[in-house]
Enzyme design. Structure first.
Site, PDB file in Angstrom:
ATOM      1  N   LYS A   1       0.838  -1.208   0.000  1.00  0.00           N
ATOM      2  CA  LYS A   1       0.000   0.000   0.000  1.00  0.00           C
ATOM      3  C   LYS A   1       0.877   1.265   0.000  1.00  0.00           C
ATOM      4  O   LYS A   1       2.097   1.179   0.200  1.00  0.00           O
ATOM      5  CB  LYS A   1      -0.912  -0.046   1.232  1.00  0.00           C
ATOM      6  CG  LYS A   1      -1.897  -1.214   1.219  1.00  0.00           C
ATOM      7  CD  LYS A   1      -2.830  -1.138   2.410  1.00  0.00           C
ATOM      8  CE  LYS A   1      -3.800  -2.296   2.440  1.00  0.00           C
ATOM      9  NZ  LYS A   1      -4.781  -2.177   3.542  1.00  0.00           N
TER      10      LYS A   1
ATOM     11  N   THR B   1      -5.028  -8.421  10.087  1.00  0.00           N
ATOM     12  CA  THR B   1      -5.339  -7.133   9.433  1.00  0.00           C
ATOM     13  C   THR B   1      -5.055  -5.953  10.349  1.00  0.00           C
ATOM     14  O   THR B   1      -4.485  -4.940   9.927  1.00  0.00           O
ATOM     15  CB  THR B   1      -6.827  -7.105   9.012  1.00  0.00           C
ATOM     16  OG1 THR B   1      -7.067  -8.227   8.163  1.00  0.00           O
ATOM     17  CG2 THR B   1      -7.174  -5.837   8.278  1.00  0.00           C
TER      18      THR B   1
ATOM     19  N   ASN C   1      -1.865  -0.425   7.023  1.00  0.00           N
ATOM     20  CA  ASN C   1      -1.300  -1.711   7.436  1.00  0.00           C
ATOM     21  C   ASN C   1      -0.395  -2.335   6.377  1.00  0.00           C
ATOM     22  O   ASN C   1      -0.264  -3.551   6.278  1.00  0.00           O
ATOM     23  CB  ASN C   1      -2.406  -2.669   7.901  1.00  0.00           C
ATOM     24  CG  ASN C   1      -3.426  -2.938   6.807  1.00  0.00           C
ATOM     25  OD1 ASN C   1      -3.340  -2.376   5.720  1.00  0.00           O
ATOM     26  ND2 ASN C   1      -4.381  -3.819   7.085  1.00  0.00           N
TER      27      ASN C   1
ATOM     28  N   PHE D   1     -15.775   3.365   7.168  1.00  0.00           N
ATOM     29  CA  PHE D   1     -14.409   3.769   6.807  1.00  0.00           C
ATOM     30  C   PHE D   1     -14.145   3.674   5.301  1.00  0.00           C
ATOM     31  O   PHE D   1     -13.010   3.862   4.864  1.00  0.00           O
ATOM     32  CB  PHE D   1     -13.380   2.936   7.574  1.00  0.00           C
ATOM     33  CG  PHE D   1     -13.502   1.438   7.370  1.00  0.00           C
ATOM     34  CD1 PHE D   1     -12.879   0.809   6.303  1.00  0.00           C
ATOM     35  CD2 PHE D   1     -14.224   0.662   8.258  1.00  0.00           C
ATOM     36  CE1 PHE D   1     -12.981  -0.557   6.111  1.00  0.00           C
ATOM     37  CE2 PHE D   1     -14.336  -0.716   8.080  1.00  0.00           C
ATOM     38  CZ  PHE D   1     -13.708  -1.326   6.996  1.00  0.00           C
TER      39      PHE D   1
ATOM     40  N   ARG E   1       2.954  -7.238   8.939  1.00  0.00           N
ATOM     41  CA  ARG E   1       2.266  -6.166   9.691  1.00  0.00           C
ATOM     42  C   ARG E   1       2.764  -6.117  11.129  1.00  0.00           C
ATOM     43  O   ARG E   1       2.865  -5.033  11.727  1.00  0.00           O
ATOM     44  CB  ARG E   1       0.762  -6.382   9.640  1.00  0.00           C
ATOM     45  CG  ARG E   1       0.181  -6.085   8.254  1.00  0.00           C
ATOM     46  CD  ARG E   1      -1.210  -6.656   8.143  1.00  0.00           C
ATOM     47  NE  ARG E   1      -1.889  -6.318   6.910  1.00  0.00           N
ATOM     48  CZ  ARG E   1      -2.889  -7.042   6.421  1.00  0.00           C
ATOM     49  NH1 ARG E   1      -3.302  -8.138   7.043  1.00  0.00           N
ATOM     50  NH2 ARG E   1      -3.468  -6.681   5.297  1.00  0.00           N
TER      51      ARG E   1
ATOM     52  N   HIS F   1      -1.849  -5.489   1.335  1.00  0.00           N
ATOM     53  CA  HIS F   1      -3.147  -6.174   1.131  1.00  0.00           C
ATOM     54  C   HIS F   1      -2.874  -7.524   0.483  1.00  0.00           C
ATOM     55  O   HIS F   1      -1.992  -7.643  -0.363  1.00  0.00           O
ATOM     56  CB  HIS F   1      -4.054  -5.357   0.199  1.00  0.00           C
ATOM     57  CG  HIS F   1      -5.234  -6.144  -0.270  1.00  0.00           C
ATOM     58  ND1 HIS F   1      -6.397  -6.234   0.458  1.00  0.00           N
ATOM     59  CD2 HIS F   1      -5.410  -6.951  -1.358  1.00  0.00           C
ATOM     60  CE1 HIS F   1      -7.247  -7.030  -0.161  1.00  0.00           C
ATOM     61  NE2 HIS F   1      -6.673  -7.474  -1.279  1.00  0.00           N
TER      62      HIS F   1
ATOM     63  N   GLU G   1      -9.399  -9.831  -7.946  1.00  0.00           N
ATOM     64  CA  GLU G   1      -8.447  -8.743  -7.713  1.00  0.00           C
ATOM     65  C   GLU G   1      -7.339  -8.732  -8.769  1.00  0.00           C
ATOM     66  O   GLU G   1      -6.930  -7.665  -9.239  1.00  0.00           O
ATOM     67  CB  GLU G   1      -7.875  -8.866  -6.293  1.00  0.00           C
ATOM     68  CG  GLU G   1      -8.953  -8.607  -5.241  1.00  0.00           C
ATOM     69  CD  GLU G   1      -8.536  -8.918  -3.816  1.00  0.00           C
ATOM     70  OE1 GLU G   1      -7.390  -9.360  -3.587  1.00  0.00           O
ATOM     71  OE2 GLU G   1      -9.367  -8.706  -2.909  1.00  0.00           O
TER      72      GLU G   1
ATOM     73  N   TYR H   1     -12.397  -2.641  -3.372  1.00  0.00           N
ATOM     74  CA  TYR H   1     -12.902  -2.683  -1.991  1.00  0.00           C
ATOM     75  C   TYR H   1     -14.436  -2.699  -1.935  1.00  0.00           C
ATOM     76  O   TYR H   1     -15.011  -2.312  -0.913  1.00  0.00           O
ATOM     77  CB  TYR H   1     -12.367  -1.485  -1.208  1.00  0.00           C
ATOM     78  CG  TYR H   1     -10.929  -1.646  -0.743  1.00  0.00           C
ATOM     79  CD1 TYR H   1     -10.521  -2.780  -0.043  1.00  0.00           C
ATOM     80  CD2 TYR H   1      -9.978  -0.646  -0.964  1.00  0.00           C
ATOM     81  CE1 TYR H   1      -9.212  -2.928   0.402  1.00  0.00           C
ATOM     82  CE2 TYR H   1      -8.664  -0.793  -0.514  1.00  0.00           C
ATOM     83  CZ  TYR H   1      -8.293  -1.935   0.166  1.00  0.00           C
ATOM     84  OH  TYR H   1      -7.008  -2.079   0.615  1.00  0.00           O
TER      85      TYR H   1
END
Ligand code: CMP
Length: 143
Positions: free
Chosen positions: A9, A91, A112, A57, A102, A115, A126, A49
């Site tokens: 990310k 997560t 975090n 969120f 993480r 993904h 994905e 997502y």
């Protein structure tokens, strides 16, 4: 052979963690079959997502993932989906064990670092959002 979609990310890219993360999966013995640095568009983020669309969120999630470049990857190997998730850790970094990605590098749920797909269906979906078929290269090792 099973494939998974993994994505460093924007926080992971900006903290120079791409090499470290790629090394972990290479060292484990998985095969990299596709990779690229890209800036995720709002449309791609909302598709990726989609299952979180109703969560409070969601807006923050889309804003964050589109805020800077990500490093998108497809990895191949036996049980790569579940093993990669174990290597990533929980997560929420507050729950992720030391030794996981993480657990070692993340402190906030919203940032975090990485993904990873959670099922074969998610992986297919994905991978299709981020890669064209011709960008994925399966090969036999010759050395
Ligand atoms: P990821 O595996 O990319 O899938 C969905 C992401 O939503 C998750 O990692 C977290 O980074 C993020 N997330 C989950 N719950 C929250 C929350 N309560 N607030 C902000 N972000 C969250």
């Amino acid at each position: 052979m099973e494939r998974t979609y993994l994505m460093v990310k924007p926080d992971g890219v900006q903290r120079n963690l791409v090499g470290e993360i790629v090394s972990r999966f290479e060292n484990k013995g998985f095969q990299l079959v596709g990779a690229k640095l890209l800036t995720v568009t709002k449309e791609m983020a909302e598709t990726h997502y989609a299952e979180h669309k109703e969560r409070p969120f969601f807006g923050e999630l889309v804003d964050f993932i589109t805020s800077g470049p990500v490093f998108a990857m497809v990895w191949e190997g036996e049980n790569v989906i579940n093993t990669a998730r174990k290597m990533m850790g929980a997560t929420n970094p507050a729950d992720s064990d030391p030794g996981t990605i993480r657990g070692d590098y993340a402190a906030k749920l919203s940032m975090n670092v990485i993904h990873g797909s959670d099922s074969p269906e998610s992986a297919d979906r994905e991978i299709g959002i981020f890669f064209k078929n011709e960008e994925l290269i399966s090969y036999e090792k010759t050395i």
